[in-house]
Design a protein around this motif. Sequence first.
Motif, PDB file in Angstrom:
ATOM      1  N   ALA A 178       0.851  -1.188   0.000  1.00 38.01           N
ATOM      2  CA  ALA A 178       0.000   0.000   0.000  1.00 38.01           C
ATOM      3  C   ALA A 178       0.888   1.239   0.000  1.00 38.01           C
ATOM      4  O   ALA A 178       2.057   1.187   0.407  1.00 38.01           O
ATOM      5  CB  ALA A 178      -0.922   0.002   1.216  1.00 38.01           C
ATOM      6  N   ILE A 179       0.344   2.376  -0.461  1.00 36.06           N
ATOM      7  CA  ILE A 179       1.084   3.636  -0.482  1.00 36.06           C
ATOM      8  C   ILE A 179       0.255   4.680   0.250  1.00 36.06           C
ATOM      9  O   ILE A 179      -0.916   4.925  -0.096  1.00 36.06           O
ATOM     10  CB  ILE A 179       1.382   4.099  -1.920  1.00 36.06           C
ATOM     11  N   THR A 180       0.837   5.319   1.247  1.00 39.30           N
ATOM     12  CA  THR A 180       0.122   6.295   2.069  1.00 39.30           C
ATOM     13  C   THR A 180       0.016   7.642   1.358  1.00 39.30           C
ATOM     14  O   THR A 180       0.617   7.868   0.295  1.00 39.30           O
ATOM     15  CB  THR A 180       0.842   6.499   3.408  1.00 39.30           C
ATOM     16  N   SER A 181      -0.721   8.560   1.986  1.00 39.92           N
ATOM     17  CA  SER A 181      -0.890   9.897   1.417  1.00 39.92           C
ATOM     18  C   SER A 181       0.428  10.669   1.373  1.00 39.92           C
ATOM     19  O   SER A 181       0.545  11.657   0.640  1.00 39.92           O
ATOM     20  CB  SER A 181      -1.912  10.686   2.227  1.00 39.92           C
ATOM     21  N   GLY A 182       1.408  10.238   2.146  1.00 35.30           N
ATOM     22  CA  GLY A 182       2.716  10.883   2.117  1.00 35.30           C
ATOM     23  C   GLY A 182       3.672  10.222   1.148  1.00 35.30           C
ATOM     24  O   GLY A 182       4.891  10.432   1.223  1.00 35.30           O
ATOM     25  N   ASP A 183       3.128   9.427   0.203  1.00 36.06           N
ATOM     26  CA  ASP A 183       3.929   8.706  -0.793  1.00 36.06           C
ATOM     27  C   ASP A 183       4.931   7.758  -0.140  1.00 36.06           C
ATOM     28  O   ASP A 183       6.046   7.563  -0.641  1.00 36.06           O
ATOM     29  CB  ASP A 183       4.658   9.676  -1.726  1.00 36.06           C
ATOM     30  N   LEU A 184       4.520   7.182   0.944  1.00 32.86           N
ATOM     31  CA  LEU A 184       5.321   6.172   1.621  1.00 32.86           C
ATOM     32  C   LEU A 184       4.749   4.800   1.293  1.00 32.86           C
ATOM     33  O   LEU A 184       3.563   4.537   1.535  1.00 32.86           O
ATOM     34  CB  LEU A 184       5.297   6.391   3.138  1.00 32.86           C
ATOM     35  N   GLY A 185       5.584   3.966   0.719  1.00 33.08           N
ATOM     36  CA  GLY A 185       5.158   2.614   0.423  1.00 33.08           C
ATOM     37  C   GLY A 185       5.398   1.702   1.624  1.00 33.08           C
ATOM     38  O   GLY A 185       6.462   1.763   2.250  1.00 33.08           O
ATOM     39  N   VAL A 186       4.407   0.865   1.954  1.00 32.31           N
ATOM     40  CA  VAL A 186       4.523  -0.082   3.065  1.00 32.31           C
ATOM     41  C   VAL A 186       4.116  -1.458   2.547  1.00 32.31           C
ATOM     42  O   VAL A 186       2.977  -1.632   2.079  1.00 32.31           O
ATOM     43  CB  VAL A 186       3.652   0.311   4.264  1.00 32.31           C
ATOM     44  N   GLY A 187       5.039  -2.385   2.602  1.00 33.34           N
ATOM     45  CA  GLY A 187       4.750  -3.734   2.156  1.00 33.34           C
ATOM     46  C   GLY A 187       4.803  -4.710   3.324  1.00 33.34           C
ATOM     47  O   GLY A 187       5.621  -4.555   4.239  1.00 33.34           O
ATOM     48  N   VAL A 188       3.921  -5.707   3.312  1.00 31.76           N
ATOM     49  CA  VAL A 188       3.896  -6.733   4.363  1.00 31.76           C
ATOM     50  C   VAL A 188       4.037  -8.107   3.696  1.00 31.76           C
ATOM     51  O   VAL A 188       3.551  -8.318   2.574  1.00 31.76           O
ATOM     52  CB  VAL A 188       2.605  -6.650   5.197  1.00 31.76           C
ATOM     53  N   PHE A 189       4.684  -9.035   4.404  1.00 31.71           N
ATOM     54  CA  PHE A 189       4.903 -10.365   3.840  1.00 31.71           C
ATOM     55  C   PHE A 189       5.218 -11.358   4.960  1.00 31.71           C
ATOM     56  O   PHE A 189       5.520 -10.976   6.100  1.00 31.71           O
ATOM     57  CB  PHE A 189       6.053 -10.328   2.827  1.00 31.71           C
ATOM     58  N   ARG A 190       5.134 -12.628   4.617  1.00 29.87           N
ATOM     59  CA  ARG A 190       5.493 -13.711   5.537  1.00 29.87           C
ATOM     60  C   ARG A 190       6.888 -14.188   5.160  1.00 29.87           C
ATOM     61  O   ARG A 190       7.127 -14.641   4.049  1.00 29.87           O
ATOM     62  CB  ARG A 190       4.499 -14.862   5.428  1.00 29.87           C
ATOM     63  N   TYR A 191       7.817 -14.028   6.078  1.00 26.49           N
ATOM     64  CA  TYR A 191       9.190 -14.481   5.868  1.00 26.49           C
ATOM     65  C   TYR A 191       9.189 -16.018   5.837  1.00 26.49           C
ATOM     66  O   TYR A 191       8.679 -16.657   6.761  1.00 26.49           O
ATOM     67  CB  TYR A 191      10.080 -13.969   6.996  1.00 26.49           C
ATOM     68  N   THR A 192       9.719 -16.598   4.781  1.00 27.60           N
ATOM     69  CA  THR A 192       9.685 -18.065   4.652  1.00 27.60           C
ATOM     70  C   THR A 192      11.064 -18.604   4.283  1.00 27.60           C
ATOM     71  O   THR A 192      11.529 -18.423   3.158  1.00 27.60           O
ATOM     72  CB  THR A 192       8.676 -18.494   3.581  1.00 27.60           C
ATOM     73  N   LYS A 193      11.691 -19.230   5.249  1.00 27.50           N
ATOM     74  CA  LYS A 193      12.958 -19.909   5.005  1.00 27.50           C
ATOM     75  C   LYS A 193      13.109 -20.981   6.076  1.00 27.50           C
ATOM     76  O   LYS A 193      13.380 -20.675   7.247  1.00 27.50           O
ATOM     77  CB  LYS A 193      14.131 -18.939   5.037  1.00 27.50           C
ATOM     78  N   ILE A 194      12.921 -22.219   5.668  1.00 25.35           N
ATOM     79  CA  ILE A 194      12.953 -23.316   6.618  1.00 25.35           C
ATOM     80  C   ILE A 194      14.311 -23.369   7.315  1.00 25.35           C
ATOM     81  O   ILE A 194      15.358 -23.288   6.672  1.00 25.35           O
ATOM     82  CB  ILE A 194      12.661 -24.652   5.909  1.00 25.35           C
ATOM     83  N   GLY A 195      14.285 -23.499   8.609  1.00 23.55           N
ATOM     84  CA  GLY A 195      15.500 -23.571   9.399  1.00 23.55           C
ATOM     85  C   GLY A 195      16.005 -22.220   9.848  1.00 23.55           C
ATOM     86  O   GLY A 195      16.879 -22.129  10.717  1.00 23.55           O
ATOM     87  N   ASP A 196      15.495 -21.165   9.305  1.00 22.91           N
ATOM     88  CA  ASP A 196      15.902 -19.813   9.698  1.00 22.91           C
ATOM     89  C   ASP A 196      15.068 -19.406  10.908  1.00 22.91           C
ATOM     90  O   ASP A 196      13.844 -19.600  10.924  1.00 22.91           O
ATOM     91  CB  ASP A 196      15.680 -18.841   8.539  1.00 22.91           C
ATOM     92  N   PRO A 197      15.695 -18.816  11.938  1.00 19.28           N
ATOM     93  CA  PRO A 197      14.921 -18.379  13.112  1.00 19.28           C
ATOM     94  C   PRO A 197      13.804 -17.418  12.775  1.00 19.28           C
ATOM     95  O   PRO A 197      12.807 -17.316  13.512  1.00 19.28           O
ATOM     96  CB  PRO A 197      15.971 -17.729  14.009  1.00 19.28           C
ATOM     97  N   ALA A 198      13.949 -16.721  11.656  1.00 22.93           N
ATOM     98  CA  ALA A 198      12.916 -15.750  11.281  1.00 22.93           C
ATOM     99  C   ALA A 198      11.803 -16.381  10.460  1.00 22.93           C
ATOM    100  O   ALA A 198      10.847 -15.672  10.072  1.00 22.93           O
ATOM    101  CB  ALA A 198      13.549 -14.612  10.497  1.00 22.93           C
ATOM    102  N   ASP A 199      11.869 -17.662  10.214  1.00 24.18           N
ATOM    103  CA  ASP A 199      10.864 -18.315   9.392  1.00 24.18           C
ATOM    104  C   ASP A 199       9.460 -18.093   9.969  1.00 24.18           C
ATOM    105  O   ASP A 199       9.263 -18.160  11.181  1.00 24.18           O
ATOM    106  CB  ASP A 199      11.165 -19.812   9.313  1.00 24.18           C
ATOM    107  N   THR A 200       8.511 -17.773   9.101  1.00 19.44           N
ATOM    108  CA  THR A 200       7.090 -17.492   9.382  1.00 19.44           C
ATOM    109  C   THR A 200       6.844 -16.159  10.088  1.00 19.44           C
ATOM    110  O   THR A 200       5.701 -15.855  10.457  1.00 19.44           O
ATOM    111  CB  THR A 200       6.435 -18.634  10.202  1.00 19.44           C
ATOM    112  N   GLN A 201       7.876 -15.359  10.284  1.00 16.16           N
ATOM    113  CA  GLN A 201       7.648 -14.051  10.917  1.00 16.16           C
ATOM    114  C   GLN A 201       6.790 -13.154  10.012  1.00 16.16           C
ATOM    115  O   GLN A 201       6.887 -13.195   8.770  1.00 16.16           O
ATOM    116  CB  GLN A 201       8.979 -13.343  11.185  1.00 16.16           C
ATOM    117  N   LEU A 202       5.989 -12.307  10.617  1.00 18.11           N
ATOM    118  CA  LEU A 202       5.284 -11.244   9.908  1.00 18.11           C
ATOM    119  C   LEU A 202       6.245 -10.054   9.821  1.00 18.11           C
ATOM    120  O   LEU A 202       6.609  -9.469  10.842  1.00 18.11           O
ATOM    121  CB  LEU A 202       4.007 -10.855  10.650  1.00 18.11           C
TER     122      LEU A 202
END
Length: 608
Positions: free
Chosen positions: A320-344
Amino acid sequence: MPRVSRALVLALLVTACSDDGTASTGSTSESTSDDASTSFGNTTTSTSGVPTTGAPTTGDSTTTGDSTTTTGVTTTASDSTTSTTTSTGDTSTSADTTTTSTSDTTTTTTTTDSTSTGDTTSSSTTTGDLEPCGDGELDPGEQCDDGDDDDLDDCQNDCTLHSCGDGVVGPDEACDDGNDVDDDACDNACQLPQCGDGVLQPGEACDDGMFNADDAACTLACKAATCGDGLVWAGNEDCDDGNLVDDDACGNDCTAATCSDGQQNNGETAVDCGGPSCAACEFVLLLGGNAGAMLGGHFGGAAWTLADIAAPTVDGVDLAITSGDLGVGVFRYTKIGDPADTQLQYVTWQNGSWSVPAQIGSNTTRAAPSISAAGAGAHAVFHGDNFQHYYAAYAGGAWNPTAEMVGSFGPGPGSVTTLAGDAVLLFHAGDLNNRLYSRRRMGGWAPPETVDGETNAFDRQPAIVTLATDQLLAVHALNGGGQLRFNLHAGLWGAGAEVPGAQTSAPPALAPLTGGDAALAFRGNDGQLYVALFQAGVWQPAAAVPGSGTIHGAPALSPGIGAADLELVFLDGATKLPRHTRRIAGSWSAPLAVGATALENVALARSP
């Protein structure tokens, strides 16, 4: 020698000549002849004023012949001078008597009387010379008389005034060639040629005289005005900066840069937008991922600018892009075995740069999250590992809350949109037979509202958008064959219905259009890319996008920028490379590759 002195010497040296050519000089000359004789005599007396008298002669003689005229210049500088000459007999006597003495007396002319006794008759007359040129006095026949020998001042030595064209360089003249040719090395005003004199001379492109100006057709340097000379020609040029830089404030054709000239210039960040003068540019951002990393992209109407983002994801992403032209993206981190796996996690874009990805709170998610711009911030929803739906809000560069429980759960992830600043969640309710519901956050979460009563439609993530008329449009797919259904919210949700001829094997994509219309993009069961338009409340038949071929996964759709009303990105079915096409004036452009990175998923967003 002064001209007056020369004239006196000449007068004194003239010899007296008779008719037969004889001359006589001396104090007194006598001759007896039948012919008249003339005698020039000069007698100078420097006495105390005693008169000088000639001795008289007597006899029977008679003086015959012509009268004798005596001409002379008598200079007297004494108090008194008397001269008398008496002639008798056959003798003719003429005498010029000059008497000089020292005194303050000025120069005069004296006529000497002649006295004759007996039968003799004699007369004598004296006249003076004309005043000479150069005596310092203006006499008849003279234009001037300055009394000097300078032939180059205002008065020439012949007592005539200098004038332009006389061939002599006089005062106030720079030259004088004596001709009437005005365009040679000396003009008819006796001045040297110069720019601004109104005469076209060698080396000059023009000369309009008093009309020369640096904003006119002929400049003060007598050069023809031209684009690139650094001078603004009034009425013909908007500007002239004298350089060859075509994308600054003044183009090479001397037109001023504007926000509608179809060029990126004068500091604009894209064509006719951004920079110091133009409105903020419309742009589109892209976010996609694969098992190794993510790809971020920016499109301003001409070409994509791409950047690698160090975060892997194989699940869906949203942007999404805010009224201040700031882009914000969200995703699910996916890497099996990585401590960050499944993080938002999330990432931002601003002024051409993508941030380093970071986790939202301590959250994890089991599926693709969803995000919607809300003024200067954004609403986000995600599906927790416990199948609950959660809400997070982004504002001022921070997330708060980071994981607010909505109070509903379901079999799969939901989607979010913004209505009057509030978040609206669209989801399949697991506790309500997996039917499609919505909930609105107005300070707190309102009770669920039924969107569609179908119970066999929960295995694909639904889509929801807010239309320009502040209505909500929701689309979801039935299980199995993937028939797409829709519903419209105008205060309340209406009855659900099918999108005619639209079946999908992947989640659909929605984008609002002007006037309350919308577009739907989806991957058909045949693998082709289709778009259906929702116009005036009615769906038009879905049509394949030319040149797209088969595609991989779900497409991404957003409102268009510039001349386009829609921007569409899809993944090539063979290479998984992202490709971009635009709908302009009702037709789709030929799809073009966006970089060379294969992706598993992709999202698009357009600036407000």
